[in-house]
Every structure is written in structure tokens, then in C-alpha cells.
Design a protein around this motif. Structure first.
Motif, PDB file in Angstrom:
ATOM      1  N   THR A 178     -53.195  41.551 -66.941  1.00  0.00           N
ATOM      2  CA  THR A 178     -53.095  42.407 -65.775  1.00  0.00           C
ATOM      3  C   THR A 178     -53.201  43.870 -66.169  1.00  0.00           C
ATOM      4  N   HIS A 179     -53.838  44.630 -65.306  1.00  0.00           N
ATOM      5  CA  HIS A 179     -53.863  46.081 -65.525  1.00  0.00           C
ATOM      6  C   HIS A 179     -53.103  46.795 -64.417  1.00  0.00           C
ATOM      7  N   GLY A 180     -52.667  46.026 -63.444  1.00  0.00           N
ATOM      8  CA  GLY A 180     -51.929  46.680 -62.375  1.00  0.00           C
ATOM      9  C   GLY A 180     -51.172  45.675 -61.526  1.00  0.00           C
ATOM     10  N   THR A 181     -49.889  45.835 -61.454  1.00  0.00           N
ATOM     11  CA  THR A 181     -49.061  45.029 -60.569  1.00  0.00           C
ATOM     12  C   THR A 181     -48.337  46.008 -59.677  1.00  0.00           C
ATOM     13  N   GLU A 182     -48.521  45.847 -58.405  1.00  0.00           N
ATOM     14  CA  GLU A 182     -47.897  46.767 -57.469  1.00  0.00           C
ATOM     15  C   GLU A 182     -46.982  46.019 -56.519  1.00  0.00           C
ATOM     16  N   LYS A 183     -45.901  46.658 -56.201  1.00  0.00           N
ATOM     17  CA  LYS A 183     -45.044  46.182 -55.121  1.00  0.00           C
ATOM     18  C   LYS A 183     -45.541  46.860 -53.851  1.00  0.00           C
ATOM     19  N   ILE A 184     -45.897  46.082 -52.862  1.00  0.00           N
ATOM     20  CA  ILE A 184     -46.410  46.625 -51.616  1.00  0.00           C
ATOM     21  C   ILE A 184     -45.258  46.850 -50.636  1.00  0.00           C
ATOM     22  N   GLY A 185     -44.204  46.162 -50.847  1.00  0.00           N
ATOM     23  CA  GLY A 185     -43.006  46.270 -50.035  1.00  0.00           C
ATOM     24  C   GLY A 185     -41.878  45.677 -50.837  1.00  0.00           C
ATOM     25  N   GLU A 186     -40.784  45.414 -50.190  1.00  0.00           N
ATOM     26  CA  GLU A 186     -39.629  44.872 -50.897  1.00  0.00           C
ATOM     27  C   GLU A 186     -39.956  43.586 -51.645  1.00  0.00           C
ATOM     28  N   ASN A 187     -40.644  42.668 -50.997  1.00  0.00           N
ATOM     29  CA  ASN A 187     -40.926  41.369 -51.604  1.00  0.00           C
ATOM     30  C   ASN A 187     -42.407  41.023 -51.570  1.00  0.00           C
ATOM     31  N   MET A 188     -43.275  42.018 -51.718  1.00  0.00           N
ATOM     32  CA  MET A 188     -44.706  41.756 -51.669  1.00  0.00           C
ATOM     33  C   MET A 188     -45.373  42.281 -52.934  1.00  0.00           C
ATOM     34  N   ALA A 189     -46.226  41.457 -53.530  1.00  0.00           N
ATOM     35  CA  ALA A 189     -46.870  41.842 -54.790  1.00  0.00           C
ATOM     36  C   ALA A 189     -48.385  41.770 -54.686  1.00  0.00           C
ATOM     37  N   TRP A 190     -49.045  42.626 -55.454  1.00  0.00           N
ATOM     38  CA  TRP A 190     -50.493  42.650 -55.633  1.00  0.00           C
ATOM     39  C   TRP A 190     -50.719  42.757 -57.136  1.00  0.00           C
ATOM     40  N   ILE A 191     -51.424  41.790 -57.725  1.00  0.00           N
ATOM     41  CA  ILE A 191     -51.657  41.764 -59.167  1.00  0.00           C
ATOM     42  C   ILE A 191     -53.161  41.794 -59.397  1.00  0.00           C
ATOM     43  N   GLU A 192     -53.632  42.694 -60.258  1.00  0.00           N
ATOM     44  CA  GLU A 192     -55.057  42.804 -60.556  1.00  0.00           C
ATOM     45  C   GLU A 192     -55.330  42.461 -62.015  1.00  0.00           C
ATOM     46  N   TYR A 193     -56.458  41.767 -62.214  1.00  0.00           N
ATOM     47  CA  TYR A 193     -56.941  41.430 -63.550  1.00  0.00           C
ATOM     48  C   TYR A 193     -58.383  41.914 -63.672  1.00  0.00           C
TER      49      TYR A 193
END
Length: 123
Positions: free
Chosen positions: A30-45
Motif C-alpha cells: 500500500t502507498h496510501g490508507t486513508e480514513k474517510i470517516g470514523e469507520n471508513m477506509a480507502w486503501i490504494e496499491y
């Protein structure tokens, strides 16, 4: 007008389980893991040959092998990867099949999204 595919995204229901599969079994980094909200994730590879693959747990999309889209990952040794995945309990939706230029197999991630594993015959 179109320049490139910016990313391909798959919905997941369990981020920890999905990361264990994509990072632990497939070796993506992964080069980026973001929390979009309290319990929401976006992971990029970022993929070795270009492009970006992402996972998200906040969409209304339901993970499913027949959802209409499939990402195809080019691999260097299809036989070795299939054996590795099967030894780790990964389900396959198809046996290996051949085209004039490649060999392919379809496996399922822990949420049931389909992944086409692809190896050119001249490699």
C-alpha cells in the motif's frame, strides 16, 4: 478526452481480512490508507507495471464474483501462485484455462470479488 485508468476499486466488508489477502497472500504494498470517516477506509496499491488498485469499505456496492467487473493481474508464474493461494485456502471460480496467447485462472478474494490471474505464454 480520456487519459488513463486512474484506479480500479473493489468493495470489501472487512478491511483487516482484505489487507491480509491482498498484502499477505498477493504481496501488494500500500502507498496510501486513508480514513474517510470514523469507520471508513480507502486503501490504494500502486501496481508494478502501472495503474492503481484500491479497496473501500464504505460503498453501497456489494462484493460479488458476478458483479460485472473483474481485474486481471499479470503474474510471472501462474502455477506457483495458484499453488500458493490454494495452500492458503483461497477459493477458485475456475480451473486454469488457455487462450492462444495466455493462461488464466479466476480466484475469489475473501469477500467474493473475482480476480483473474493472467500469464502470457511467451513469458
Amino acid at each position: 478526452m480520456l487519459e488513463k485508468v486512474a484506479f480500479t476499486m473493489y468493495p470489501v466488508t472487512d478491511v483487516k481480512r482484505a489487507r491480509a489477502f491482498y498484502e499477505g497472500l498477493l504481496g501488494l504494498e500500500t502507498h496510501g490508507t486513508e480514513k474517510i470517516g470514523e469507520n471508513m477506509a480507502w486503501i490504494e496499491y500502486d501496481l508494478p507495471g502501472g495503474g492503481c488498485f484500491a479497496l473501500a469499505d464504505f460503498t453501497e456496492d456489494v462484493p460479488h464474483a458476478n458483479s460485472g467487473g473483474t481485474i486481471a493481474f499479470e503474474v510471472s508464474d501462474l502455477d506457483e501462485l495458484i499453488a500458493h493461494l490454494k495452500n492458503n485456502g483461497v477459493a477458485f471460480a475456475s480451473d486454469m484455462f488457455h487462450s492462444p496467447v495466455c493462461r488464466m485462472a479466476v480466484c475469489l478474494d475473501p469477500d467474493g470479488n473475482s480476480l483473474l490471474l493472467h500469464q502470457l505464454k511467451n513469458k
